[in-house]
Motif scaffolding. Structure first.
Motif, PDB file in Angstrom:
ATOM      1  N   PRO A  83     -35.505  -4.235  -1.852  1.00 29.38           N
ATOM      2  CA  PRO A  83     -34.247  -4.657  -2.483  1.00 29.38           C
ATOM      3  C   PRO A  83     -33.593  -3.559  -3.311  1.00 29.38           C
ATOM      4  CG  PRO A  83     -36.114  -6.017  -3.242  1.00 29.38           C
ATOM      5  CD  PRO A  83     -36.629  -5.135  -2.163  1.00 29.38           C
ATOM      6  N   SER A  84     -34.377  -2.768  -4.009  1.00 32.15           N
ATOM      7  CA  SER A  84     -33.781  -1.681  -4.803  1.00 32.15           C
ATOM      8  C   SER A  84     -33.092  -0.668  -3.903  1.00 32.15           C
ATOM      9  CB  SER A  84     -34.847  -0.965  -5.628  1.00 32.15           C
ATOM     10  OG  SER A  84     -35.189  -1.750  -6.740  1.00 32.15           O
ATOM     11  N   ARG A  85     -33.739  -0.363  -2.791  1.00 29.12           N
ATOM     12  CA  ARG A  85     -33.160   0.630  -1.880  1.00 29.12           C
ATOM     13  C   ARG A  85     -31.903   0.079  -1.207  1.00 29.12           C
ATOM     14  NH1 ARG A  85     -37.563   4.784  -1.050  1.00 29.12           N
ATOM     15  NH2 ARG A  85     -38.886   4.077  -2.738  1.00 29.12           N
ATOM     16  N   ASN A  97     -28.648 -10.819  -0.245  1.00 27.60           N
ATOM     17  CA  ASN A  97     -29.151 -10.693   1.132  1.00 27.60           C
ATOM     18  C   ASN A  97     -30.576 -11.239   1.173  1.00 27.60           C
ATOM     19  OD1 ASN A  97     -30.280  -9.872   3.552  1.00 27.60           O
ATOM     20  ND2 ASN A  97     -29.297  -7.847   3.532  1.00 27.60           N
ATOM     21  N   LYS A  98     -30.748 -12.381   1.834  1.00 24.61           N
ATOM     22  CA  LYS A  98     -32.065 -13.033   1.799  1.00 24.61           C
ATOM     23  C   LYS A  98     -33.158 -12.176   2.456  1.00 24.61           C
ATOM     24  CE  LYS A  98     -31.489 -15.730   6.048  1.00 24.61           C
ATOM     25  NZ  LYS A  98     -31.664 -14.507   6.814  1.00 24.61           N
ATOM     26  N   ASP A  99     -32.754 -11.230   3.280  1.00 27.17           N
ATOM     27  CA  ASP A  99     -33.751 -10.373   3.940  1.00 27.17           C
ATOM     28  C   ASP A  99     -34.178  -9.183   3.086  1.00 27.17           C
ATOM     29  OD1 ASP A  99     -33.712 -11.948   6.234  1.00 27.17           O
ATOM     30  OD2 ASP A  99     -31.938 -10.901   6.996  1.00 27.17           O
ATOM     31  N   ALA A 100     -33.528  -9.001   1.942  1.00 31.18           N
ATOM     32  CA  ALA A 100     -33.870  -7.848   1.097  1.00 31.18           C
ATOM     33  C   ALA A 100     -35.101  -8.164   0.240  1.00 31.18           C
ATOM     34  CB  ALA A 100     -32.677  -7.452   0.233  1.00 31.18           C
ATOM     35  N   GLY A 138     -36.034  -1.556   7.158  1.00 34.26           N
ATOM     36  CA  GLY A 138     -36.069  -2.128   8.495  1.00 34.26           C
ATOM     37  C   GLY A 138     -35.481  -1.189   9.535  1.00 34.26           C
ATOM     38  N   LEU A 139     -35.928  -1.377  10.768  1.00 30.95           N
ATOM     39  CA  LEU A 139     -35.463  -0.554  11.889  1.00 30.95           C
ATOM     40  C   LEU A 139     -35.292  -1.446  13.112  1.00 30.95           C
ATOM     41  CD1 LEU A 139     -37.906   2.484  11.472  1.00 30.95           C
ATOM     42  CD2 LEU A 139     -35.426   2.556  11.090  1.00 30.95           C
ATOM     43  N   LEU A 432     -30.889  -8.677 -13.033  1.00 33.54           N
ATOM     44  CA  LEU A 432     -32.133  -8.015 -12.638  1.00 33.54           C
ATOM     45  C   LEU A 432     -32.870  -8.909 -11.659  1.00 33.54           C
ATOM     46  CD1 LEU A 432     -33.166  -7.015 -16.264  1.00 33.54           C
ATOM     47  CD2 LEU A 432     -32.127  -5.529 -14.518  1.00 33.54           C
ATOM     48  N   GLU A 433     -33.581  -8.287 -10.733  1.00 35.37           N
ATOM     49  CA  GLU A 433     -34.267  -9.104  -9.720  1.00 35.37           C
ATOM     50  C   GLU A 433     -35.733  -8.714  -9.597  1.00 35.37           C
ATOM     51  OE1 GLU A 433     -34.507 -10.037  -5.038  1.00 35.37           O
ATOM     52  OE2 GLU A 433     -35.040  -8.211  -6.075  1.00 35.37           O
ATOM     53  N   ALA A 434     -36.576  -9.692  -9.315  1.00 38.22           N
ATOM     54  CA  ALA A 434     -37.983  -9.423  -9.010  1.00 38.22           C
ATOM     55  C   ALA A 434     -38.432 -10.485  -8.025  1.00 38.22           C
ATOM     56  CB  ALA A 434     -38.846  -9.475 -10.273  1.00 38.22           C
ATOM     57  N   SER A 435     -38.706 -10.071  -6.790  1.00 39.11           N
ATOM     58  CA  SER A 435     -39.144 -10.993  -5.734  1.00 39.11           C
ATOM     59  C   SER A 435     -38.276 -12.245  -5.697  1.00 39.11           C
ATOM     60  CB  SER A 435     -40.605 -11.381  -5.926  1.00 39.11           C
ATOM     61  OG  SER A 435     -41.383 -10.235  -6.123  1.00 39.11           O
ATOM     62  N   SER A 436     -36.993 -12.057  -5.599  1.00 40.75           N
ATOM     63  CA  SER A 436     -35.940 -13.078  -5.487  1.00 40.75           C
ATOM     64  C   SER A 436     -35.736 -13.944  -6.734  1.00 40.75           C
ATOM     65  CB  SER A 436     -36.089 -13.932  -4.218  1.00 40.75           C
ATOM     66  OG  SER A 436     -37.183 -14.783  -4.339  1.00 40.75           O
ATOM     67  N   ARG A 437     -36.503 -13.729  -7.769  1.00 42.64           N
ATOM     68  CA  ARG A 437     -36.175 -14.359  -9.063  1.00 42.64           C
ATOM     69  C   ARG A 437     -35.197 -13.428  -9.778  1.00 42.64           C
ATOM     70  NH1 ARG A 437     -41.259 -13.619 -11.829  1.00 42.64           N
ATOM     71  NH2 ARG A 437     -41.283 -11.868 -10.375  1.00 42.64           N
TER      72      ARG A 437
END
Ligand code: NG6
Ligand code: CA
Length: 506
Positions: A83-85, A97-100, A138-139, A432-437
């Motif tokens: 997510p940071s990247r 973005n739920k995939d981040a 992801g790729l 701020l985010e940590a594992s979707s929290r």
């Protein structure tokens, strides 16, 4: 100093309001310097000398911090890597973005190929763009065949040149990917990757402890590469597998080569140098092994610092220091035991990877996201410490402002003046985010809403910030977040919850 054929200047006008009167400062700044992001992986707020570390020496990072702006309130967007990247490159909050979230090595690309990104924006402004190092966004777009061109990837979201590892050093595939092609792949020994089941006959960390040179503590017990058990299963690709102890030198050489090739050309360059240290598995080159007295985690911090010093030397040798804007930061806060027995806990001594901050990687407390954040530009930035609230998500808008791009992204704020040290005004507020929290910072206050779940991740021994009640901290008085003052300041809490909801859209 040699610079490109086209040299243009942007005039930055900063207006500061003092008691009753207005003062304005203006500064002439080159609008198309080379731009370099030096991005470390899991480096904590207190891990380097310039941020207070006394037990470990980091002269190269300190030189940048002490010769540029050292931010005390600089944040990654999230307490984990992907997510940071994502936010760093897109300027979009990762929780949109739920995939981040931390991705397996087989995950599809999570940046849309039609999405605006920092490298795309800079390309539009006439830059050449490159990434060397960790990708972890992801790729491909489904099932990846690692034996063909792996696409879409960094080259499809704005990078002219990419030399990457797909995910993390602890995840398969343990190979480098050069502009989409696995480097050194022997077509007769194709690579197969799975994150669900092993390939018949292949040893694993779980079943073959006798083959291991590094023991796993939690997770990390699938395929074994170079004696190190990894996350995920891999078969084939023997010739292409990286050497862990040489990874730092390898990425450094690629980053240096890129600088040399692109120095003093018509187009300026943007290089995202995404280092792997001090993420697990910590595999210092023998030159650094044992040198910190802190075990491999300390050793790879020394190694990373040395690499940064060598990289800066290359910029110097090419005469680029005065026309290169450097940002150094980390993707999330520190962790000691992140899944291997590597003495990070046992040999820590009195070193404090997070400084005075509470929590660490994965945490909604400050140490999860508040990280070293340094901007450096010889001759343009005056050395200083800045308390301005800045976040990596703001690099998009700030670099757009610098380079004259009209692109905007609503989550990304133009903090160019703060990044150049001509203003001490940063953001007013930040999620701020940590594992979707998510949590909310405004001014010196932080509000963490109630979250279910364990208060501590016992495997990594990090407090996550979860509580059944609202938490409110005043960082000016309580940087270590030891006193929840939500009960004492109900109006402030209400204001913070409203501010948070206004952005989160609840
Ligand atoms: C976790 C891994 C951890 C690390 C992290 C990603 C386990 C038990 N833990 O799932 O070791 O790889 O993911 O780190 O597998 S990050 O810095 O890339 O986000
Ligand atoms: Ca990380």
């Amino acid at each position: 100093m040699k610079i490109g054929l086209f040299k243009s200047i942007v005039i930055l006008l900063i207006v500061t309001t003092f008691v009753g009167c207005q003062s304005s400062r203006s500064k002439q700044v080159l609008s198309n310097p080379n731009i370099v992001f030096i991005y470390l992986d899991d480096l904590g707020y207190g891990d380097i000398g310039a941020y207070g570390a006394t037990e470990i020496e980091t002269p190269a990072m300190d030189a940048l911090a002490n010769g540029g702006v050292r931010f005390t309130n600089g944040y990654a967007s999230s307490a984990t890597c992907t997510p940071s990247r994502y936010a760093l490159l897109t300027g979009v909050y990762p929780w949109r973005n739920k995939d981040a979230a931390i991705l397996p090595g087989t995950a599809p690309l999570i940046i849309g190929t039609d999405q605006m990104t920092v490298p795309k924006m800079l390309k539009e402004q006439g830059y050449k763009t490159a990434i060397v190092g960790k990708w972890h966004l992801g790729l491909g777009s489904g099932v990846v065949d690692w034996n063909e061109r792996v696409t879409p990837g960094p080259n499809e979201v704005g990078f002219d040149y990419s030399y990457i590892m797909a995910a993390t050093q602890d995840r398969v595939p343990t190979v480098y990917i050069d502009n989409g092609y696995v480097d050194g792949l022997d077509k007769n020994d194709p690579i197969k990757i799975s994150y669900t089941s092993n390939f018949e006959g292949e040893p694993t960390g779980k079943d073959n402890p006798e083959l291991l040179t590094m023991k796993w503590h939690h997770g990390h017990n699938n395929s074994i590469v170079n004696g190190i058990p990894r996350i995920g299963y891999m078969k084939g690709g023997e010739n292409a597998k990286w050497s862990d102890v040489d990874m730092a030198d390898h990425f450094l050489a690629k980053a240096q080569a890129y600088v040399k090739e692109n120095a003093n050309k018509e187009k300026p360059f943007f290089l995202y140098y995404a280092m792997q240290q001090p993420h697990v598995p910590r595999t210092p080159h023998p030159r650094f092994a044992g040198k910190s007295g802190m075990g491999p985690r300390g050793d790879v911090i020394l190694e990373a610092d040395w690499c940064i010093g060598e990289f800066i030397k290359t910029l110097e040798e090419e005469g680029l220091m005065e026309n290169t804007f450097i940002v150094l930061s980390s993707d999330n806060g520190p962790v000691l035991n992140d899944g291997y027995y590597d003495d990070a806990v046992e040999k820590l001594g009195s070193h404090k990877p997070a400084g005075a901050l509470r929590g660490g990687k994965y945490s909604l407390f400050e140490a999860g996201t508040r990280v070293p954040f340094i901007t450096y530009w010889k001759g343009t930035i005056q050395p200083q410490v800045s308390d301005a609230l800045v976040c990596q998500i703001d690099l998009f808008a700030s670099l757009a402002a610098l380079t004259g791009s009209e692109n905007t992204i609503s989550d990304s704020e133009n903090l160019l003046a703060a990044l150049l040290g001509v203003s001490d005004k940063g953001r007013n507020e930040l999620i701020l985010e940590a594992s979707s929290r998510t949590a909310y910072r405004r001014g010196s206050w932080v509000m963490i809403p109630p979250y279910e779940g364990a208060s501590t991740n016992k495997l990594v021994n990090i407090e996550l910030g979860n509580d059944t009640v609202y938490q409110l901290y005043n960082l000016d008085e309580d940087i270590s977040q030891l006193r929840n003052v939500a009960g004492k300041h109900p109006n402030k809490l209400k204001e913070m919850v409203e501010g948070f909801n206004a952005i989160r859209g609840h």
